[in-house]
Write a protein that holds these residues in place. Structure first.
Motif, PDB file in Angstrom:
ATOM      1  N   SER A 151       0.836  -1.207   0.000  1.00 25.37           N
ATOM      2  CA  SER A 151       0.000   0.000   0.000  1.00 25.37           C
ATOM      3  C   SER A 151       0.870   1.256   0.000  1.00 25.37           C
ATOM      4  CB  SER A 151      -0.946  -0.004   1.199  1.00 25.37           C
ATOM      5  OG  SER A 151      -0.224  -0.068   2.418  1.00 25.37           O
ATOM      6  N   THR A 173      -3.275   2.979   8.507  1.00 24.92           N
ATOM      7  CA  THR A 173      -4.084   2.058   9.304  1.00 24.92           C
ATOM      8  C   THR A 173      -4.275   2.500  10.766  1.00 24.92           C
ATOM      9  OG1 THR A 173      -3.128   0.321   7.897  1.00 24.92           O
ATOM     10  CG2 THR A 173      -4.560  -0.372   9.670  1.00 24.92           C
ATOM     11  N   ARG A 179     -11.892   4.006   9.069  1.00 22.12           N
ATOM     12  CA  ARG A 179     -12.315   3.454   7.780  1.00 22.12           C
ATOM     13  C   ARG A 179     -13.823   3.616   7.565  1.00 22.12           C
ATOM     14  NH1 ARG A 179     -15.503   1.926   4.656  1.00 22.12           N
ATOM     15  NH2 ARG A 179     -15.634  -0.016   3.506  1.00 22.12           N
ATOM     16  N   GLU A 228     -17.917  -2.034  -1.985  1.00 27.52           N
ATOM     17  CA  GLU A 228     -17.394  -3.139  -2.782  1.00 27.52           C
ATOM     18  C   GLU A 228     -18.347  -3.381  -3.964  1.00 27.52           C
ATOM     19  OE1 GLU A 228     -14.694  -5.100  -2.191  1.00 27.52           O
ATOM     20  OE2 GLU A 228     -14.185  -4.871  -0.074  1.00 27.52           O
ATOM     21  N   HIS A 265     -12.134  -1.603  -2.457  1.00 22.49           N
ATOM     22  CA  HIS A 265     -11.861  -2.579  -1.403  1.00 22.49           C
ATOM     23  C   HIS A 265     -10.880  -1.974  -0.409  1.00 22.49           C
ATOM     24  CE1 HIS A 265     -10.747  -6.277   0.654  1.00 22.49           C
ATOM     25  NE2 HIS A 265      -9.479  -5.980   0.419  1.00 22.49           N
ATOM     26  N   ASP A 293      -8.766  -3.120   2.989  1.00 22.95           N
ATOM     27  CA  ASP A 293      -8.324  -4.106   3.978  1.00 22.95           C
ATOM     28  C   ASP A 293      -8.178  -3.380   5.310  1.00 22.95           C
ATOM     29  OD1 ASP A 293      -6.820  -5.782   5.665  1.00 22.95           O
ATOM     30  OD2 ASP A 293      -5.704  -6.650   4.000  1.00 22.95           O
ATOM     31  N   ASP A 303      -4.653  -2.942   6.453  1.00 20.05           N
ATOM     32  CA  ASP A 303      -3.634  -2.404   5.548  1.00 20.05           C
ATOM     33  C   ASP A 303      -4.240  -1.371   4.614  1.00 20.05           C
ATOM     34  OD1 ASP A 303      -1.446  -1.887   3.970  1.00 20.05           O
ATOM     35  OD2 ASP A 303      -1.495  -3.810   2.901  1.00 20.05           O
ATOM     36  N   SER A 330      -5.552   0.903  -0.638  1.00 20.00           N
ATOM     37  CA  SER A 330      -5.479  -0.368   0.065  1.00 20.00           C
ATOM     38  C   SER A 330      -5.184  -1.460  -0.961  1.00 20.00           C
ATOM     39  CB  SER A 330      -6.797  -0.653   0.807  1.00 20.00           C
ATOM     40  OG  SER A 330      -6.658  -1.788   1.646  1.00 20.00           O
ATOM     41  N   ARG A 331      -5.225  -2.723  -0.524  1.00 19.23           N
ATOM     42  CA  ARG A 331      -4.944  -3.787  -1.470  1.00 19.23           C
ATOM     43  C   ARG A 331      -5.515  -5.117  -0.980  1.00 19.23           C
ATOM     44  NH1 ARG A 331      -0.740  -4.504  -3.771  1.00 19.23           N
ATOM     45  NH2 ARG A 331      -1.114  -6.720  -4.001  1.00 19.23           N
ATOM     46  N   SER A 332      -5.669  -6.029  -1.928  1.00 21.34           N
ATOM     47  CA  SER A 332      -6.012  -7.410  -1.621  1.00 21.34           C
ATOM     48  C   SER A 332      -4.744  -8.232  -1.830  1.00 21.34           C
ATOM     49  CB  SER A 332      -7.136  -7.893  -2.535  1.00 21.34           C
ATOM     50  OG  SER A 332      -6.693  -7.912  -3.886  1.00 21.34           O
TER      51      SER A 332
END
Length: 322
Positions: free
Chosen positions: A74, A98, A107, A115, A119, A121, A124, A146-148
């Protein structure tokens, strides 16, 4: 690097297009959608049960992308975007990661697309608020990254402040139990007169709570729309007259949808009302907090549209014990 261009606006204020380069192939998941409204720009971490924001009234644009960058963190996603915005003349208002942002509470208090458009996380993510001067006004950007496991996600919310439409036209006389009072930077606010304040806020003292009537969040939205609300003016004036008293703004929804999602949107609506009271009416931050309970406290039946409308509300609850 992949370039993405955000549109140019010409609504009284000329704003050049923003061209951002992403560190990998980027696919738009939410096309830029412009509309006149308000954006609550976070300016500090979540603390003491609330999010500190600066409300920008004007043209607001939200867009989001999915970035094909399996090996990037991220931080790797945020750094080049941050550098580009600074190179364009923006200055950092708030920058966090975070836990430093406030984690879960932050958040769900900020403006994030649902979604699969965006997205986040919860363990993160990074957020950046920046601003720059545009003519006599200002332009702000809120950037969530953010990321998956294999993809990066970026949401940009961009707002350009303007003066907005005139609050009064062809009249300088208040009527119907309201008065004009001077607001921040000379803005005209509408406030109930003393009798109206005592009548409306009397229920807050005697019953412990009062519904803030007439609030408009727009269909499916969490941000309070532009305009001046008599119920907010009355509450603000009462709080100024009673600096030793504190209230909680509690958002409520109807029973459509799941509880978790309704709690999120109810809390965001309460936070939007809190931000408006602070920024537009000058209420001290220590006197108001924002909470949300979703559909858990109805005042009418959810079996009818009329009842559901009544249940979609924000209440002010007296939290002082003396």
């Amino acid at each position: 690097m992949v370039g993405l261009v955000l549109a140019c606006w010409c609504f009284g204020t000329t704003v050049n297009a923003l061209t951002l380069e992403f560190p990998g192939p980027a696919t738009p998941t939410a096309s830029p959608a412009m509309a006149r409204g308000s954006y609550a720009l976070p300016n500090a971490a979540w603390a003491n049960g609330a999010l500190s924001v600066t409300v920008i009234d004007g043209m607001v644009e939200r867009s989001a992308w999915q970035v094909d960058a399996p090996g990037l963190s991220s931080l790797d996603l945020m750094q080049p975007l941050r550098a580009q915005l600074l190179a364009m003349g923006f200055e950092v208002v708030f920058d966090c990661e975070t836990k430093g942002c406030g984690g879960f509470d932050f958040r769900f208090a900020v403006d994030v697309l649902p979604e699969p458009q965006m997205h986040v996380d919860l363990g993160d993510f990074r957020f950046l608020s920046v601003e720059r001067k545009v003519g006599a006004g200002r332009e702000v950007v809120g950037l969530m990254v953010s990321r998956s496991a294999s993809k990066g996600f970026v949401q940009m919310t961009r707002a350009v402040a303007d003066a907005g439409p005139a609050l009064f036209a062809a009249t300088n006389k208040a009527s119907g139990g309201i008065e004009q009072i001077a607001g921040a930077e000379g803005t005209a606010l509408v406030a109930p007169n003393a009798a109206a304040i005592n009548s409306d806020m009397g229920r807050l003292v005697t019953g412990g709570a009062v519904v803030l009537e007439g609030l408009d969040f727009g269909t499916g939205a969490a941000d309070l729309t532009e305009g001046r609300y008599a119920s907010l003016a009355a509450l603000a004036e009462w709080l100024k007259q009673n600096p030793d008293k504190t209230v909680a703004l509690v958002g409520h929804t109807d029973a459509s949808g799941g509880l978790e999602g309704n709690i999120v949107i109810s809390k965001r609506r309460a936070a939007s009302v809190r931000a408006r009271l602070i920024d537009a009416y000058g209420v001290p931050t220590a006197q108001i907090e924002a909470q949300g309970v979703g559909y858990l406290s109805p005042i009418a039946s959810n079996l009818t549209e009329e009842g559901r409308q009544k249940n979609r509300r924000v209440e002010a609850i007296l939290t002082s014990t003396q």
